[in-house]
Design a protein around this motif. Structure first.
Motif, PDB file in Angstrom:
ATOM      1  N   CYS A  58       3.288  -1.443  -5.995  1.00  0.00           N
ATOM      2  CA  CYS A  58       4.232  -0.918  -6.991  1.00  0.00           C
ATOM      3  C   CYS A  58       3.529  -0.636  -8.318  1.00  0.00           C
ATOM      4  O   CYS A  58       3.764   0.407  -8.946  1.00  0.00           O
ATOM      5  N   LEU A  59       2.682  -1.563  -8.735  1.00  0.00           N
ATOM      6  CA  LEU A  59       1.939  -1.343  -9.976  1.00  0.00           C
ATOM      7  C   LEU A  59       1.055  -0.102  -9.864  1.00  0.00           C
ATOM      8  O   LEU A  59       0.942   0.686 -10.816  1.00  0.00           O
ATOM      9  N   PHE A  60       0.421   0.082  -8.702  1.00  0.00           N
ATOM     10  CA  PHE A  60      -0.405   1.268  -8.488  1.00  0.00           C
ATOM     11  C   PHE A  60       0.423   2.540  -8.581  1.00  0.00           C
ATOM     12  O   PHE A  60       0.018   3.523  -9.226  1.00  0.00           O
ATOM     13  N   CYS A  61       1.613   2.535  -7.961  1.00  0.00           N
ATOM     14  CA  CYS A  61       2.448   3.730  -7.964  1.00  0.00           C
ATOM     15  C   CYS A  61       2.851   4.135  -9.379  1.00  0.00           C
ATOM     16  O   CYS A  61       2.916   5.336  -9.699  1.00  0.00           O
ATOM     17  N   PHE A  62       3.104   3.162 -10.227  1.00  0.00           N
ATOM     18  CA  PHE A  62       3.513   3.470 -11.590  1.00  0.00           C
ATOM     19  C   PHE A  62       2.318   3.813 -12.491  1.00  0.00           C
ATOM     20  O   PHE A  62       2.458   4.599 -13.433  1.00  0.00           O
ATOM     21  N   ALA A  63       1.153   3.211 -12.210  1.00  0.00           N
ATOM     22  CA  ALA A  63      -0.007   3.442 -13.079  1.00  0.00           C
ATOM     23  C   ALA A  63      -0.796   4.684 -12.686  1.00  0.00           C
ATOM     24  O   ALA A  63      -1.464   5.280 -13.533  1.00  0.00           O
ATOM     25  N   ARG A  64      -0.726   5.089 -11.428  1.00  0.00           N
ATOM     26  CA  ARG A  64      -1.558   6.194 -10.935  1.00  0.00           C
ATOM     27  C   ARG A  64      -1.405   7.483 -11.734  1.00  0.00           C
ATOM     28  O   ARG A  64      -2.413   8.107 -12.111  1.00  0.00           O
ATOM     29  N   PRO A  65      -0.175   7.940 -12.023  1.00  0.00           N
ATOM     30  CA  PRO A  65      -0.067   9.242 -12.712  1.00  0.00           C
ATOM     31  C   PRO A  65      -0.670   9.265 -14.109  1.00  0.00           C
ATOM     32  O   PRO A  65      -0.943  10.349 -14.644  1.00  0.00           O
ATOM     33  N   TYR A  66      -0.898   8.092 -14.704  1.00  0.00           N
ATOM     34  CA  TYR A  66      -1.350   8.041 -16.093  1.00  0.00           C
ATOM     35  C   TYR A  66      -2.807   7.621 -16.236  1.00  0.00           C
ATOM     36  O   TYR A  66      -3.276   7.407 -17.349  1.00  0.00           O
ATOM     37  N   HIS A  82     -13.994  21.157  -2.399  1.00  0.00           N
ATOM     38  CA  HIS A  82     -13.957  19.728  -2.126  1.00  0.00           C
ATOM     39  C   HIS A  82     -12.823  19.009  -2.842  1.00  0.00           C
ATOM     40  O   HIS A  82     -12.673  17.792  -2.670  1.00  0.00           O
ATOM     41  N   ALA A  83     -12.049  19.709  -3.630  1.00  0.00           N
ATOM     42  CA  ALA A  83     -10.951  19.066  -4.353  1.00  0.00           C
ATOM     43  C   ALA A  83      -9.873  18.618  -3.376  1.00  0.00           C
ATOM     44  O   ALA A  83      -9.512  19.351  -2.454  1.00  0.00           O
ATOM     45  N   PRO A  84      -9.341  17.412  -3.544  1.00  0.00           N
ATOM     46  CA  PRO A  84      -8.276  16.937  -2.657  1.00  0.00           C
ATOM     47  C   PRO A  84      -6.982  17.675  -2.922  1.00  0.00           C
ATOM     48  O   PRO A  84      -6.847  18.376  -3.933  1.00  0.00           O
ATOM     49  N   PRO A  85      -6.002  17.534  -2.033  1.00  0.00           N
ATOM     50  CA  PRO A  85      -4.705  18.198  -2.264  1.00  0.00           C
ATOM     51  C   PRO A  85      -4.085  17.745  -3.581  1.00  0.00           C
ATOM     52  O   PRO A  85      -4.222  16.585  -3.975  1.00  0.00           O
ATOM     53  N   PRO A  86      -3.429  18.641  -4.290  1.00  0.00           N
ATOM     54  CA  PRO A  86      -2.805  18.263  -5.572  1.00  0.00           C
ATOM     55  C   PRO A  86      -1.703  17.230  -5.361  1.00  0.00           C
ATOM     56  O   PRO A  86      -1.001  17.237  -4.355  1.00  0.00           O
ATOM     57  N   VAL A  87      -1.579  16.340  -6.332  1.00  0.00           N
ATOM     58  CA  VAL A  87      -0.583  15.276  -6.285  1.00  0.00           C
ATOM     59  C   VAL A  87       0.274  15.359  -7.529  1.00  0.00           C
ATOM     60  O   VAL A  87      -0.241  15.529  -8.646  1.00  0.00           O
ATOM     61  N   GLY A  88       1.575  15.210  -7.341  1.00  0.00           N
ATOM     62  CA  GLY A  88       2.491  15.256  -8.471  1.00  0.00           C
ATOM     63  C   GLY A  88       2.476  13.973  -9.282  1.00  0.00           C
ATOM     64  O   GLY A  88       1.784  13.002  -8.951  1.00  0.00           O
ATOM     65  N   LYS A  89       3.254  13.954 -10.332  1.00  0.00           N
ATOM     66  CA  LYS A  89       3.324  12.795 -11.225  1.00  0.00           C
ATOM     67  C   LYS A  89       4.363  11.769 -10.787  1.00  0.00           C
ATOM     68  O   LYS A  89       4.517  10.724 -11.425  1.00  0.00           O
ATOM     69  N   GLY A  90       5.061  12.052  -9.710  1.00  0.00           N
ATOM     70  CA  GLY A  90       6.076  11.126  -9.239  1.00  0.00           C
ATOM     71  C   GLY A  90       5.473   9.827  -8.731  1.00  0.00           C
ATOM     72  O   GLY A  90       4.297   9.765  -8.346  1.00  0.00           O
ATOM     73  N   VAL A  91       6.304   8.788  -8.676  1.00  0.00           N
ATOM     74  CA  VAL A  91       5.830   7.466  -8.288  1.00  0.00           C
ATOM     75  C   VAL A  91       5.281   7.458  -6.868  1.00  0.00           C
ATOM     76  O   VAL A  91       4.249   6.839  -6.582  1.00  0.00           O
ATOM     77  N   LEU A  92       5.954   8.167  -5.945  1.00  0.00           N
ATOM     78  CA  LEU A  92       5.556   8.172  -4.535  1.00  0.00           C
ATOM     79  C   LEU A  92       4.970   9.508  -4.093  1.00  0.00           C
ATOM     80  O   LEU A  92       4.838   9.756  -2.882  1.00  0.00           O
ATOM     81  N   ASP A  93       4.594  10.353  -5.040  1.00  0.00           N
ATOM     82  CA  ASP A  93       4.085  11.678  -4.670  1.00  0.00           C
ATOM     83  C   ASP A  93       2.744  11.615  -3.949  1.00  0.00           C
ATOM     84  O   ASP A  93       2.350  12.591  -3.300  1.00  0.00           O
ATOM     85  N   TRP A  94       2.027  10.498  -4.038  1.00  0.00           N
ATOM     86  CA  TRP A  94       0.711  10.397  -3.406  1.00  0.00           C
ATOM     87  C   TRP A  94       0.804  10.179  -1.898  1.00  0.00           C
ATOM     88  O   TRP A  94      -0.188  10.380  -1.183  1.00  0.00           O
ATOM     89  N   ILE A  95       1.965   9.788  -1.411  1.00  0.00           N
ATOM     90  CA  ILE A  95       2.086   9.440   0.008  1.00  0.00           C
ATOM     91  C   ILE A  95       2.048  10.687   0.890  1.00  0.00           C
ATOM     92  O   ILE A  95       1.367  10.705   1.926  1.00  0.00           O
ATOM     93  N   ALA A  96       2.773  11.728   0.499  1.00  0.00           N
ATOM     94  CA  ALA A  96       2.861  12.924   1.339  1.00  0.00           C
ATOM     95  C   ALA A  96       1.503  13.575   1.591  1.00  0.00           C
ATOM     96  O   ALA A  96       1.170  13.889   2.745  1.00  0.00           O
ATOM     97  N   PRO A  97       0.652  13.805   0.567  1.00  0.00           N
ATOM     98  CA  PRO A  97      -0.660  14.395   0.857  1.00  0.00           C
ATOM     99  C   PRO A  97      -1.523  13.534   1.767  1.00  0.00           C
ATOM    100  O   PRO A  97      -2.276  14.057   2.599  1.00  0.00           O
ATOM    101  N   VAL A  98      -1.413  12.214   1.638  1.00  0.00           N
ATOM    102  CA  VAL A  98      -2.202  11.327   2.486  1.00  0.00           C
ATOM    103  C   VAL A  98      -1.786  11.478   3.949  1.00  0.00           C
ATOM    104  O   VAL A  98      -2.631  11.514   4.850  1.00  0.00           O
ATOM    105  N   ILE A  99      -0.489  11.589   4.201  1.00  0.00           N
ATOM    106  CA  ILE A  99      -0.005  11.695   5.578  1.00  0.00           C
ATOM    107  C   ILE A  99      -0.265  13.086   6.144  1.00  0.00           C
ATOM    108  O   ILE A  99      -0.641  13.231   7.313  1.00  0.00           O
ATOM    109  N   LYS A 100      -0.099  14.124   5.328  1.00  0.00           N
ATOM    110  CA  LYS A 100      -0.161  15.491   5.838  1.00  0.00           C
ATOM    111  C   LYS A 100      -1.566  16.053   5.968  1.00  0.00           C
ATOM    112  O   LYS A 100      -1.785  17.018   6.710  1.00  0.00           O
ATOM    113  N   THR A 101      -2.537  15.493   5.246  1.00  0.00           N
ATOM    114  CA  THR A 101      -3.897  16.036   5.312  1.00  0.00           C
ATOM    115  C   THR A 101      -4.512  15.736   6.681  1.00  0.00           C
ATOM    116  O   THR A 101      -4.645  14.577   7.074  1.00  0.00           O
TER     117      THR A 101
END
Length: 978
Positions: A58-66, A82-101
């Motif tokens: 939870c702490l990671f999800c809130f701290a990651r965008p900043y 080589h750039a990874p897929p773009p990630v939004g600023k949302g708390v859980l936005d990092w999950i979708a690129p990890v699963i879909k890549t």
């Protein structure tokens, strides 16, 4: 002796007896006390693991965008490919690129090594998911039924003991045999499936544009060359004798660099020391310390007394200049040095090189060793001159040190096994703690569930660093092969110390003491037979099984800590606030960290070994391990996509080592199943022999499977081709473009051309340097070659056209506060070598073959060199001449013009001349400096720190204009104009 003394002696003797009793039987305690502690320890470990992991996530999800510097450095620095897929600023936005890549995208984004690591993690996840489902369905009913029907009612309260194999006998042991067969076939299926996929990935890697255009892909490394063949012609003779492919390779025999690496290391260390001194002294520019900093003189400096204290700023600056002059003299005379016992041969096609390597994979002609050359950045240069005997001796000595470390660790490991994994034992030996344990049993049960696994994990956090330092001198030719050997040693250390000594220490010690005691009354053999080693060993394994459950649970917490990057966050914050970091250190702190493949692979292998072996002792380890692999396979995917880099890409060569270790751990688990069947049998060999015979084919089948996979896949994994065919022949235009490769430079020792680093100072202290440094303020002893033989004063930064006065001492490079970031310096070799992933991450692969105009060539780190001499005199060979190619070529500064390597800008053909010197004498090389390079891709935007802060009057040209400028004056004079 008085009464208190006698009482003290009796008490000490009782404590010694208690300690010996603990060694004999650490599990000799009441069943109820043991049940209570184990139950509480398990639930505390489970709560700590699940609750702590959820909180950290939870702490990671809130701290990651900043905080993209810590949680997404790859996104900040990587090029578009080589750039990874773009990630939004949302708390859980990092999950979708990890699963879909998907995997094909991963190969382009993170490289083949990282892709295979994630595939291996997924393989472990799938294996233990299957084994968990079947294993729990078979073992849990058997263990519960047999335990409750054969063990006394006092132990039925201990649920963990009920789930162990203790008490399972007779026909119910066939369930263990059935699970062993299922586990072996499951592992073999997933290994075969992934072997095929890795082979497919390797073939795609061979066909990729990066590999096809790289120089190392068609270059051979020849070592142990006889003295009579240590010439360019000799190298041609050796490879032609090995296999005549019909084409002549370009060859380069290595030259002896002697003490040059040590000089450069000392220079770099001295620069860092000076930076550290200045950072502390100038930390508050408005209030300098009353006393100037001092330091001890270098041991090699004969102009001072040994240990004498001198002014640090003046002395270190002078020492840097002295080392630079020594390095320059050695570099100028390098062509006069004797030839070494290794060299390189580069073919015009990949197929030719791989055909020769396949032909000589076991033994080369003239007692030489011929292998495919790794990337130049991957080579461990100091180990290349070693002979096979020297390498074997170094490996032997290294193994002795590893054995010593293993033996030394036995004592603390035994104490952890006896006392920390079971705090009741510590209470028996320590009265005060025993009283405290009885007063607060739940609290100390929580400590038992967390402390022992934590201490074990803490030691193993530093173990890879220890083994890596030991392996540096073991004779490995490349860093990637060294990492594979480090992983092998780590795994061996873990299995021996943990699975063998830690788990069986109590049984072995009890057996030895029992045999020694019995041998006083009977012969040794009878004492050994009566010692009941197997029964004691099974009791010990059942007793320690709860510890391994808590340890595996705690590793889930470790995975969450990895995701949160707590170590990097804590260290970065601490160093910035308390350690006065230098600009260089701040730049390095913002660089993406490298991924420790050896350490993480070892953890995955060891988790698999613990889970598979203890599955037959305590089935609960199976779901715990499966849960860990499910969680970590996704967390590591995020880290490899957005945080970590592969510092040295091996192209997926870890796979065969992983495959062999998995075969070993499977056979080890088969041996443990056999021990369970024998140790739990009370009616003689007629009962356990059929079960052991049923298990015996499994190791044989696994070894046969290993041999089949090796014979079927290994050549495809290693070689592009095993023989030149028409399909392997490249087109004539491509071959013609490769005839201008300069193997002698691109595979030259980095110390010959690597730019020397310059002391970095914060720009906020710029105005203070003239007042605290009384040395020279400009370089006047060496003219700028290629422009003029007259020295020009440094131009003022604030008043263009006027001489700088008291503002920029030449030996320093100033860095502004907003440029202390890796983004501005990622293309500088000094930073790229530390955290640059060989430059591939930023669109600058070091080994990519690229063409410049005539008179330019590029080294392995991207440095462009000019003014080379295509005729090397005595070193050329008619056998190696192709067009204007005549043997090994070195830059002119190596053997002809003094100071050319550092005094003349090697990149002058691709970088524009300074405005202030544009009208001066330019030679024929400078006339081509404006020529457009091949394959122009547009004009790169100049970054203030691409090669240091932007200098006044500097212009960038299209194409390859961002290549490295390694002139002496650039690093010692030009930067003062910031």
């Amino acid at each position: 002796m008085d009464l208190p003394a006698r009482a003290a002696n009796l008490l000490a003797r009782d404590k010694l007896d208690d300690f010996v009793d603990l060694l004999l039987d650490p599990f000799a305690q009441s069943a109820s006390a043991r049940s209570h502690i184990e139950k509480t320890a398990f639930w505390s470990a489970l709560g700590t693991s699940i609750g702590g992991s959820a909180l950290i996530a939870c702490l990671f999800c809130f701290a990651r965008p900043y905080n993209s510097v810590v949680y997404a450095p790859r996104s900040r620095h990587a090029d578009s490919k080589h750039a990874p897929p773009p990630v939004g600023k949302g708390v859980l936005d990092w999950i979708a690129p990890v699963i879909k890549t998907k995997e094909l995208e991963l190969v382009d984004k993170v490289g083949l090594d990282a892709t295979i690591f994630l595939r291996f993690a997924n393989m472990c996840r799938n294996i233990f998911t299957c084994i968990t489902i079947v294993g729990l369905a078979i073992l849990v009913p058997i263990n519960l039924y047999e335990h409750r029907s054969s063990i006394g009612s006092t132990d039925t309260q201990n649920f963990f003991i009920q789930l162990t194999s203790q008490g399972v006998q007779g026909r119910y042991l066939w369930g263990y045999v059935l699970l062993a067969w299922f586990a072996n076939f499951t592992i073999a299926f997933f290994l075969w499936r992934n072997y095929k996929s890795v082979a497919r990935l390797r073939r795609a890697y061979f066909d990729s544009p990066e590999y096809q255009k790289s120089l190392h892909s068609r270059t051979l490394l020849i070592t142990e060359i006889p003295r009579g063949l240590r010439t360019d012609e000799g190298l041609v003779k050796i490879v032609t004798e090995a296999k005549d492919t019909g084409s002549n390779p370009r060859t380069a025999i290595a030259r002896n660099v002697k003490d040059l690496p040590e000089l450069i290391d000392e220079h770099n260390e001295t620069v860092r020391n000076l930076e550290s001194v200045l950072a502390k002294y100038l930390s508050n520019p408005n209030k300098l310390p009353a006393k100037r900093p001092t330091c001890s003189v270098n041991k090699a400096d004969q102009t001072y007394r040994k240990g004498q204290k001198v002014d640090a700023i003046e002395y270190l600056t002078a020492r840097i200049k002295e080392l630079e002059m020594q390095i320059k003299e050695v570099r100028e005379s390098i062509d006069k040095r004797n030839a070494m016992s290794y060299g390189f041969a580069s073919y015009e096609s990949i197929a030719d090189a791989h055909t020769v390597a396949y032909k000589t994979r076991k033994k080369g002609p003239q007692k030489t060793s011929i292998r495919l050359a790794p990337r130049p950045h991957d080579l461990i240069w100091k180990n290349l001159p070693m002979t096979s005997k020297q390498r074997n001796w170094h490996t032997f000595v290294n193994n002795i040190w590893v054995a010593v470390l293993t033996v030394v660790w036995v004592v603390p490991n035994a104490f952890i096994a006896i006392f920390l994994s079971n705090l009741a034992n510590l209470g028996r030996f320590w009265d005060a703690f025993g009283t405290e344990l009885k007063r607060n049993p739940k609290t100390w049960a929580v400590v038992q569930g967390v402390l022992a696994p934590a201490l074990t994990s803490l030691f193993y956090y530093f173990l890879p660093v220890i083994f890596r330092r030991l392996s540096n001198n073991a004779g490995d030719l490349s860093k990637t092969s060294r990492e594979r050997h480090v992983m092998h040693k780590l795994y061996t250390f873990f299995v021996f110390n943990n699975l063998f000594l830690f788990s069986l220490f109590a049984a072995i010690s009890s057996f030895i003491f029992a045999v020694v005691k019995s041998s006083e009354q009977e012969d040794a053999w009878s004492a050994i037979k009566d010692g009941q080693l197997l029964q004691k060993g099974m009791t010990a394994l059942n007793g320690v099984s709860t510890y391994w459950i808590t340890w595996l649970l705690q590793r889930n917490l470790g995975a969450a800590v990895d995701l949160a990057q707590f170590v990097n966050l804590a260290w970065g914050s601490f160093s910035r606030h308390f350690l006065h970091p230098t600009p260089r250190e701040l730049i390095e702190l913002s660089a993406p960290p490298k991924f420790d493949y050896a350490g993480y692979y070892n953890y995955f292998l060891f988790y698999s070994t613990v889970a598979l072996c203890f599955a037959y002792i305590q089935p609960l380890v199976l779901p715990v391990a499966a849960f860990y692999f499910w969680v970590d396979s996704y967390l590591k995917k995020y880290l490899l996509l957005y945080v970590f880099i592969t510092k040295t890409e091996s192209g997926g060569q870890f796979w065969k080592v992983l495959f062999n270790r998995y075969i070993f751990l499977t056979i080890l688990s088969d041996a443990l199943v056999a021990l369970v069947c024998v140790g739990n049998t009370t009616f003689g060999y007629t009962e356990w022999l059929p079960k052991v015979c049923a298990i015996a084919p499994l190791p044989v089948l696994m070894l046969a499977f290993k041999w089949w996979c090796a014979s079927h896949f290994d050549n495809k994994l290693t070689f592009y081709t095993t023989g030149v065919t028409a399909a392997d022949t490249e087109n004539a235009a491509e071959l013609k473009s490769k005839r201008t490769d300069r193997v002698g430079v691109r595979f030259g020792h980095p110390v010959l051309y690597k730019p020397l680093i310059t002391p970095m100072v914060s720009a906020k202290s710029r105005h203070l340097l003239p007042t605290i440094y009384s040395g020279r303020t400009a370089e006047v002893d060496i003219p700028m070659a290629g422009y003029s033989d007259m020295y020009m004063d440094s131009m003022s930064h604030d008043e263009p056209g006027k001489t700088a006065r008291g503002e920029a001492p030449a030996p320093f490079e100033f860095v502004s506060e907003n440029q202390m970031d890796f983004e501005f310096y990622k293309n500088r070799p000094e930073f790229r070598d530390v955290a640059g992933g060989e430059g591939e991450l930023y669109g600058k692969p070091q080994d990519l073959v690229r063409r410049g105009s005539h008179g330019t060539l590029m080294t392995q780190d991207g440095t462009v060199m000019t003014g080379y001499d295509s005729r090397r005199g005595s070193g050329d060979s008619a056998a190696t001449r192709t067009g204007d190619e005549m043997g090994t070529t070195y830059p002119q500064g190596y053997h002809k013009t003094p100071g050319a390597l550092r005094d003349q800008s090697p990149a002058s053909s691709v970088r524009s001349m300074d405005i202030g010197n544009a009208g001066r004498h330019a030679d024929h090389e400078h006339l081509l400096s404006r020529a457009a390079p091949m394959s122009r891709e547009g004009v790169p935007a100049p970054t203030p720190g691409g090669y240091g802060p932007l200098r006044l009057g500097e212009i960038h040209t299209p194409g390859e204009s961002d290549q490295e400028d390694t002139s002496y004056d650039y690093f010692r004079r030009g930067r003062g104009l910031n």
